[in-house]
Design a protein around this motif. Structure first.
Motif: not given
Length: 262
Positions: A16-23, A31-36, A46-55
């Motif tokens: 959700a944040r920090g190293i995990g979020e950056a990774t 190109g990966a599908g990522v499970l947060i 919130r992090t997953a939504a932000a990634i989707r917003a970035d495409g």
């Protein structure tokens, strides 16, 4: 950026944040599908939504790595959503208070750090391995997030012991999983600017002077190393511990400062 992970399914714990979020963001950008997966389900969403917003492709799940049922459900969710599980990043951790007096260590703090940091990685790896072994083109990989604490003295006894255990688990799992084409490696960060340091930025400023490269690390520094070890660029690398530490494990600034003061 080349999409090295196109079609991959990836689980990142503590994402959700920090190293995990950056990774997670790095994998999604490639190109990966990522499970947060995170204990804080709201922040994970919130992090997953932000990634989707970035495409990118990302889903969120609340996951407590200290509970087997929670871990098993998260892994199953990733396989269901992405149709495959190719990479597991064991990033979730617990770090209790450092005690200068070791006799003040409580059983509860000790157990919590080991149960989340070390046993949590075991639970996630145990659940993920059958799927990683079936990943196409032998691309299954586990990347554990360790720490320089597991390699030398930087305080926090229970956290350090857990991270040292993770180094050993990385080696043994690497040998166990190799016949099925699954690689297991570990990244050992030095001091990284994450939300865990919020309100203590002056410590980071002071710590930067101890690093040969003259700065502390950023989450993206670790994410880049994780992505390399998980990719086919590292196809013949398994069982290694890769320090990403600005050179601090090679330095002894306290000793050299003492000499300079003479």
């Amino acid at each position: 950026m080349t999409e090295r992970f196109d079609g991959y399914g990836v689980v990142v714990t503590g994402a959700a944040r920090g190293i995990g979020e950056a990774t997670a963001r790095r994998f999604a950008a490639e190109g990966a599908g990522v499970l947060i997966a995170d204990l804080d389900g709201v922040a994970a969403s919130r992090t997953a939504a932000a990634i989707r917003a970035d495409g990118g492709r990302a889903e969120a799940v609340r996951c407590d790595v200290a509970e087997r049922a929670s871990v098993d459900a998260a892994i199953a969710r990733a396989v269901d959503v992405f149709g495959t599980l190719d990479v597991l990043v064991n990033n979730a951790y617990s770090c209790g208070e450092h005690h200068d007096d070791f006799t003040l260590e409580s059983d509860e703090e000790w157990q919590r750090d080991l149960d989340v940091t070390l046993s949590g990685a075991m639970r996630c790896s145990r659940a993920a391995l059958p799927h990683l072994m079936n990943a196409p083109r032998r691309r299954g990989a586990i990347v554990n997030i360790g720490s320089v604490n597991g390699l030398s003295y930087f305080g926090n006894h229970s956290y350090s012991a857990a991270k040292a255990g993770l180094v050993s688990l990385t080696r043994t799992l690497a040998v166990h999983a190799a016949p099925d084409g699954v690689r297991v490696n570990l990244v050992a960060p030095g001091t990284i600017r994450t939300p865990a340091w919020a309100g203590r930025e002056e410590i980071l400023t002071k710590a930067a002077g101890s690093y040969p490269l003259g700065r502390i690390g950023e989450p993206t520094d670790i994410a880049a190393a994780v992505a390399f070890l998980a990719s086919r660029d590292a196809a013949w690398i398994t069982g290694v511990t890769l320090p990403v530490d600005g050179g601090i494990l090679n330095s002894n600034s306290g000793f050299t400062d003492a000499l300079a003061a003479e």
